[in-house]
Design an enzyme around this catalytic site. Structure first.
Site, PDB file in Angstrom:
ATOM      1  N   GLY A  34      97.276 -29.089 -53.696  1.00  0.00           N
ATOM      2  CA  GLY A  34      95.930 -28.849 -53.186  1.00  0.00           C
ATOM      3  C   GLY A  34      95.319 -27.685 -53.931  1.00  0.00           C
ATOM      4  O   GLY A  34      96.029 -26.864 -54.507  1.00  0.00           O
ATOM      5  N   SER A  86      89.485 -20.070 -48.205  1.00  0.00           N
ATOM      6  CA  SER A  86      88.757 -19.166 -47.322  1.00  0.00           C
ATOM      7  C   SER A  86      89.195 -19.260 -45.863  1.00  0.00           C
ATOM      8  O   SER A  86      89.151 -18.278 -45.144  1.00  0.00           O
ATOM      9  CB  SER A  86      87.255 -19.427 -47.446  1.00  0.00           C
ATOM     10  OG  SER A  86      86.981 -20.790 -47.227  1.00  0.00           O
TER      11      SER A  86
END
Length: 180
Positions: free
Chosen positions: A54, A133
């Protein structure tokens, strides 16, 4: 223009003999969300070894790094540890690669690694790995959900990303989940 590109939360979970990785679909540029259904996780299958990956950061940069990672996996016959270290070396040393703005997470049934462009390779101690984030939110949620006897790795990854999407403005609930 020096607008910081922010996007993503990726969470990987190893639980009950399975490995799952989930990523949200939101891509932002500055204070605008441009895309809601990006796919930021993928499966590599090299020499009968399955690896999930990812990315967080600039999509084009991450796709370039995924390609390089796959080459390293092929070169080292599916050895995730060796492929990860060699990618990090190249990423840090190569004049072109070192300017790429992304972070990767890769995992298989035995190992998890976070790879950054400054040459850092981190192998977390536990069964959960996250970047992006909303990574801290997703990791906290996955840690709590890991205690459930009813949830498998895929469901823990998906549910923890939903929780992160409720908390992080750079993360949405358009979730892609892969499992090996």
């Amino acid at each position: 223009m020096n607008t910081r590109i922010r996007s993503t939360t990726i969470i990987g979970v190893r639980h009950k003999g399975k490995v799952a990785m989930a990523g949200d679909g939101q891509v932002t540029f500055g204070d605008m969300a441009f895309k809601q259904k990006a796919v930021k996780v993928r499966e590599f299958n090299v020499s009968s070894n399955k690896v999930l990956g990812g990315f967080a950061g600039a999509a084009a940069d991450a796709l370039t790094l995924f390609e390089k990672f796959e080459q390293k996996l092929e070169q080292y016959e599916g050895d995730i540890k060796r492929g990860t270290v060699e990618l990090a070396k190249d990423w840090r040393m190569d004049k072109m690669l070192r300017h790429l703005d992304a972070m990767l997470v890769v995992m298989n049934t035995n190992h998890s690694f976070i790879i950054a462009g400054d040459g850092n390779v981190i192998e977390p101690d536990g069964p959960i790995v996250s970047i992006g984030s909303g990574g801290g939110f997703a990791q906290a949620a996955a840690t709590a959900l890991l205690g459930s006897k009813q949830l498998d790795a895929k469901k823990i990854a998906e549910e923890s990303l939903k929780i992160a999407a409720d908390l992080c403005i750079y993360t949405n609930d358009s979730i892609s989940v892969l499992e090996i």
